[in-house]
Design an enzyme around this catalytic site. Structure first.
Site, PDB file in Angstrom:
ATOM      1  N   SER A 107      55.170 -16.086  30.481  1.00 24.48           N
ATOM      2  CA  SER A 107      55.625 -14.728  31.450  1.00 24.48           C
ATOM      3  C   SER A 107      55.963 -13.516  30.714  1.00 24.48           C
ATOM      4  CB  SER A 107      57.068 -15.260  31.750  1.00 24.48           C
ATOM      5  OG  SER A 107      58.164 -15.538  30.920  1.00 24.48           O
TER       6      SER A 107
ATOM      7  N   ASP B 102      67.877 -10.770  29.100  1.00 27.20           N
ATOM      8  CA  ASP B 102      67.791 -12.240  28.579  1.00 27.20           C
ATOM      9  C   ASP B 102      67.169 -12.582  27.125  1.00 27.20           C
ATOM     10  OD1 ASP B 102      65.187 -11.671  28.858  1.00 27.20           O
ATOM     11  OD2 ASP B 102      64.420 -12.891  30.447  1.00 27.20           O
TER      12      ASP B 102
ATOM     13  N   HIS C 287      62.179 -11.503  27.800  1.00 24.75           N
ATOM     14  CA  HIS C 287      61.348 -10.436  28.472  1.00 24.75           C
ATOM     15  C   HIS C 287      61.585  -9.163  28.314  1.00 24.75           C
ATOM     16  CE1 HIS C 287      61.585 -14.404  31.094  1.00 24.75           C
ATOM     17  NE2 HIS C 287      60.145 -14.007  31.261  1.00 24.75           N
TER      18      HIS C 287
END
Length: 603
Positions: free
Chosen positions: A458, A579, A582
């Site tokens: 991601s 988080d 990211h």
């Protein structure tokens, strides 16, 4: 009269409380992510062996005295000992979340219900909840899986032991039968563990963890505490203490050096630890043991007696007070504050809930407390403190609301098809650049990215648009949750499509550890390519393990370069979303420029 005098008597073994203290401290240190206790998760296995020994020892003594085992009474004693503290913690955490974060409470209903019925470990297995590789807010009930395994043992073991005594009254046959069951469980862990993959299934499973409890039970059959005599020779006593001290030293070394991602831990490590623990217990329960008296010192016995309360309360305190995004460890003051809260809650739980219920005078205890003149001011103080912490939580949650610019770019990219990298740029990025600087500084000549392939998770989706703007023609293949174990499959697919370039950037490791042999196999298949391995920055325990593995394996190949994102992003919290993994648009621009710079240096 002589028959009564010969009956075995239960005695207090302070060394066992000392071992409990060491184990619970190891677990707490592990959950604080303290580097010197990276193997602190082994403390749970020590508790398993202890439980197996003490419960079996108790049941065998009851059989010896009464020629029977009162199974129902045993169950009720266990429930009175274990359930009140856990229910108190569950209720208090639920009330806290109801006041501060109701949405999070609703998401935890499965954890809550499964914990109450002591099946939490199987709930986590069936819902594929990883103990090692979870993102987002962790469950404050994430430590209750071990209590589920123990309670399942408490329910089944008296019945099985009763049957065993009936059909194998001789201790030798009973001991052998238990060891056979332990061997089956240990083999199940070894066979079900797949190197390089998440070990949560074998870590949580009752079937794959039962051997630790059964080893303790086998020790109780062959080394019952109530059969041991303190009248032994000085040489035997010295030998006993030396063996126990050596076992304790091995245990401390394992807690210090064990890596939770080592394949050997699941192949034979937990079994080895259980045997070492059994040796320590055998020494501590002997009435002649000097080591038992040393570990039975007052501070350790106090911790040992409160070990269950400390275990129950430490994890929710750590989780609910954990910063949202920080890959750095807590400071001394932060740890001290949390430890103080953990100890206070544990004392209150032990003195006013656990012991009164266990002794059968819960209502009397609380009636006396309520009538005490000094109790009423404490109510006002408690309400004030609770209101303060709830208000502080609301303020903290309010400050977490960020402008849209600060959200991870992957929100815009996750809708893209994994097999068809998008050619659309991030429009907000382009607009910002048009207002603040010349496009020529960011846009390279057409097709400069041809022959370059970026494979990742991601995080790669976060930088997709930025990399394509800097390197037109680059092939980007990112997917949420992708592991290094899938890299070979992705490489083969891209090669079949003719999209595998001569320069390959691999950004994988944010989602967990990997098997180094699989990475070597991948790199062996890419000997003719120039490979770039990107280190990771993630507020998870596997961060350093992943980065060390990337560097170790990468240094073995002449065609491999390391792009050190971990070092480049150090002390740059503005680059990350909440988080801690990211990245924001600013972080994505920085990350993309880092990749381009490294490519140009090695072109």
């Amino acid at each position: 009269m002589s028959g009564k005098l010969d009956q075995p008597k239960k005695r207090y073994m302070p060394g066992i409380d000392g071992l409990r203290a060491i184990s619970v401290l190891a677990v707490i240190a592990y959950h604080f992510d303290l580097k010197w206790a990276q193997g602190g998760l082994l403390g749970v296995s020590v508790f398993f062996v202890l439980s197996g020994y003490l419960i079996t020892d108790q049941l065998l003594m009851e059989w010896k005295v009464n020629k029977n085992v009162a199974i129902w009474n045993f169950w009720m004693r266990r429930f009175r000992r274990l359930l009140p503290a856990m229910l108190s913690m569950l209720i208090l955490v639920a009330l806290w979340l109801m006041a501060t974060n109701p949405d999070r409470l609703l998401s935890l209903k499965g954890d809550f219900i499964s914990s109450v019925f002591y099946v939490n470990n199987w709930y986590l297995i069936f819902h594929k909840v990883s103990y090692f590789e979870s993102f987002g807010p962790a469950s404050p009930f994430g430590h209750l899986w071990s209590l589920s395994i123990e309670e399942q043992f408490y329910v089944a073991w008296p019945i099985l032991l009763f049957i065993g005594i009936r059909f194998a009254p001789r201790r030798g046959k009973l001991l052998l039968s238990i060891l056979v069951l332990a061997s089956i469980s240990a083999m199940a862990m070894t066979l079900k563990y797949v190197p390089g993959e998440d070990p949560s299934r074998v870590y949580y499973g009752t079937d794959t963890r039962a051997f630790a409890i059964l080893i303790g039970a086998a020790l109780a059959v062959g080394w019952s505490s109530w059969k041991l005599n303190e009248k032994i020779s000085p040489a035997a006593r010295t030998t006993l203490d030396m063996i126990g001290a050596l076992g304790l030293l091995v245990l401390v070394i394992l807690i210090h050096r064990t890596n939770e991602y080592d394949d050997s831990l699941y192949q034979f490590g937990f079994l080895y630890l259980s045997l070492v623990t059994a040796v320590i217990i055998a020494t501590l329960v002997h009435p002649a043991s000097r080591l038992g008296k040393i570990l039975g010192c007052r501070p350790l016995t106090w911790l040992g007696k409160h070990s269950y309360s400390l275990y129950i309360w430490h994890y929710p305190v750590i989780i609910l007070m954990r910063p949202d995004a920080s890959s750095e460890g807590l400071g001394f003051t932060q740890i001290l504050l949390r430890l103080t809260i953990i100890v206070v809650l544990s004392i209150l739980s032990y003195e006013f809930i656990e012991e009164p219920i266990r002794r059968g005078h819960f209502l009397t205890k609380w009636r006396d407390i309520w009538r005490h003149d000094r109790f009423k001011p404490m109510i006002g103080l408690s309400v004030t403190l609770i209101a303060f912490f709830i208000a502080q939580s609301w303020i903290t949650n309010a400050t977490k609301v960020q402008p849209e610019l600060d959200q991870p770019v992957s929100i815009q990219n996750t809708v893209q098809n994994d097999d068809q990298p998008s050619n659309n740029y991030n429009h907000q990025f382009i607009d910002d650049k048009q207002q603040t600087s010349d496009d020529d500084e960011y846009v390279n000549p057409p097709n400069e990215g041809e022959g370059i392939t970026l494979i990742g998770d991601s995080l790669t989706l976060d930088v997709d648009s930025y990399v394509k703007l800097l390197l037109p023609g680059i092939v980007v293949d990112g997917k949420v949750g992708r592991q290094m174990s899938r890299a070979q499959e992705v490489v083969d697919e891209l090669r079949a499509k003719g999209q595998l370039g001569d320069h390959i950037i691999i950004e994988l490791g944010s989602n967990g550890v990997f098997n180094k042999s699989k990475l070597r196999s991948l790199l062996d298949s890419l000997q003719t390519k120039q490979i770039y391995l990107v280190t990771t920055r993630v507020p998870k325990s596997w961060q350093n393990t992943v980065n060390d593995a990337l560097k170790e394996v990468g240094n073995e190949y002449q065609n491999v370069k390391i792009i050190d994102w971990y070092s480049a992003s150090e002390n740059r919290s503005e680059l990350f979303a909440h988080d801690g993994v990211h990245i924001t648009p600013e972080g994505a621009r920085y990350y993309a420029s880092l990749l381009v710079e490294q490519l140009k240096q090695n072109s």
